[in-house]
Design a protein around this motif. Structure first.
Motif, PDB file in Angstrom:
ATOM      1  N   TRP A 144     -38.347 -13.934 -39.693  1.00  0.00           N
ATOM      2  CA  TRP A 144     -38.286 -13.835 -38.105  1.00  0.00           C
ATOM      3  C   TRP A 144     -37.401 -13.624 -37.988  1.00  0.00           C
ATOM      4  N   SER A 145     -36.663 -13.364 -36.053  1.00  0.00           N
ATOM      5  CA  SER A 145     -35.520 -13.460 -36.325  1.00  0.00           C
ATOM      6  C   SER A 145     -35.061 -14.111 -34.831  1.00  0.00           C
ATOM      7  N   LEU A 146     -33.897 -14.679 -34.206  1.00  0.00           N
ATOM      8  CA  LEU A 146     -33.793 -15.843 -33.303  1.00  0.00           C
ATOM      9  C   LEU A 146     -32.304 -15.721 -33.450  1.00  0.00           C
ATOM     10  N   ALA A 147     -32.691 -14.943 -31.703  1.00  0.00           N
ATOM     11  CA  ALA A 147     -30.711 -14.697 -31.210  1.00  0.00           C
ATOM     12  C   ALA A 147     -29.499 -15.683 -31.390  1.00  0.00           C
ATOM     13  N   LEU A 148     -28.674 -15.364 -31.782  1.00  0.00           N
ATOM     14  CA  LEU A 148     -27.458 -15.726 -32.486  1.00  0.00           C
ATOM     15  C   LEU A 148     -27.422 -16.468 -31.516  1.00  0.00           C
ATOM     16  N   LYS A 149     -27.341 -16.275 -29.952  1.00  0.00           N
ATOM     17  CA  LYS A 149     -27.069 -18.125 -28.757  1.00  0.00           C
ATOM     18  C   LYS A 149     -27.863 -19.084 -28.398  1.00  0.00           C
ATOM     19  N   ALA A 150     -29.071 -18.610 -29.376  1.00  0.00           N
ATOM     20  CA  ALA A 150     -29.728 -19.712 -28.367  1.00  0.00           C
ATOM     21  C   ALA A 150     -29.416 -20.516 -29.175  1.00  0.00           C
ATOM     22  N   PRO A 151     -29.673 -22.171 -28.477  1.00  0.00           N
ATOM     23  CA  PRO A 151     -29.016 -23.340 -28.702  1.00  0.00           C
ATOM     24  C   PRO A 151     -29.653 -24.411 -30.081  1.00  0.00           C
ATOM     25  N   SER A 152     -30.757 -23.772 -30.539  1.00  0.00           N
ATOM     26  CA  SER A 152     -31.721 -24.334 -31.546  1.00  0.00           C
ATOM     27  C   SER A 152     -31.111 -23.948 -32.755  1.00  0.00           C
ATOM     28  N   LEU A 153     -30.160 -22.471 -33.012  1.00  0.00           N
ATOM     29  CA  LEU A 153     -30.233 -22.002 -34.261  1.00  0.00           C
ATOM     30  C   LEU A 153     -29.816 -22.481 -35.579  1.00  0.00           C
TER      31      LEU A 153
END
Length: 180
Positions: A71-80
């Motif tokens: 799965w992928s998560l945006a680099l700007k996501a606060p939860s990264l």
């Protein structure tokens, strides 16, 4: 049909030998929106022990042997940073009656778990109690993917209920209809 290239945009070379027009980001997003996906909430636990969750449709099977998903998560996501540091995550596959849950985890909030029944999974990663399936994973690899980070997880435990999944397509939730 939506065009993904703009003839007025300067061309970019992908291999040095062939030049193609740049892909229009809005058209690209529109085209990808035509691909129906299931809806998941990926959960983990922060280093402080706080539950963390985010709605994700960027989920896929990678391998059956060994059992791997990505799965992928945006680099700007606060939860990264929580997903990077945890080493574990769970994919909670949502059912047709859980559009509100998907929206709750998709929106910014200090308490995304408010009113959501959970149960502890491996490593205390929260599992959404009413999800139609859970995949509990350990992170085996992270890779850059443009403006996202890819998470590859080895499935340690999986469970599913016999209920209809929630589907997302063209910016809307829906349901799957079986054909004969």
């Amino acid at each position: 049909m939506t065009r993904m290239t703009d003839p007025d945009t300067p061309a970019r070379s992908t291999s040095g030998s062939t030049s193609v027009p740049a892909v229009d980001p809005a058209a690209f997003r529109s085209v990808l929106g035509r691909f129906a996906t299931g809806v998941t909430v990926v959960t983990t636990v922060s280093t402080e022990g706080k539950p963390v969750g985010v709605t994700a449709s960027s989920f896929n099977t990678l391998s059956l042997d060994p059992p791997l998903i990505l799965w992928s998560l945006a680099l700007k996501a606060p939860s990264l940073s929580s997903y990077r540091s945890s080493g574990r995550f769970a994919v909670n596959i949502l059912g047709i009656d859980q559009a509100a849950v998907a929206l709750q985890f998709a929106r910014p909030s200090n308490d995304k778990f408010r009113g959501i029944a959970t149960m502890p999974g491996l490593g205390d990663v929260p599992l959404i109690a009413d999800a139609i399936a859970h995949l509990e994973c350990e992170v085996v690899r992270r890779d850059p993917g443009g403006d996202h980070e890819l998470f590859i997880g080895r499935v340690l435990r999986a469970a599913a209920a016999d209920r209809q999944p929630l589907i997302y397509v063209t910016g809307k939730f829906g349901q799957f209809e079986m054909f004969a």
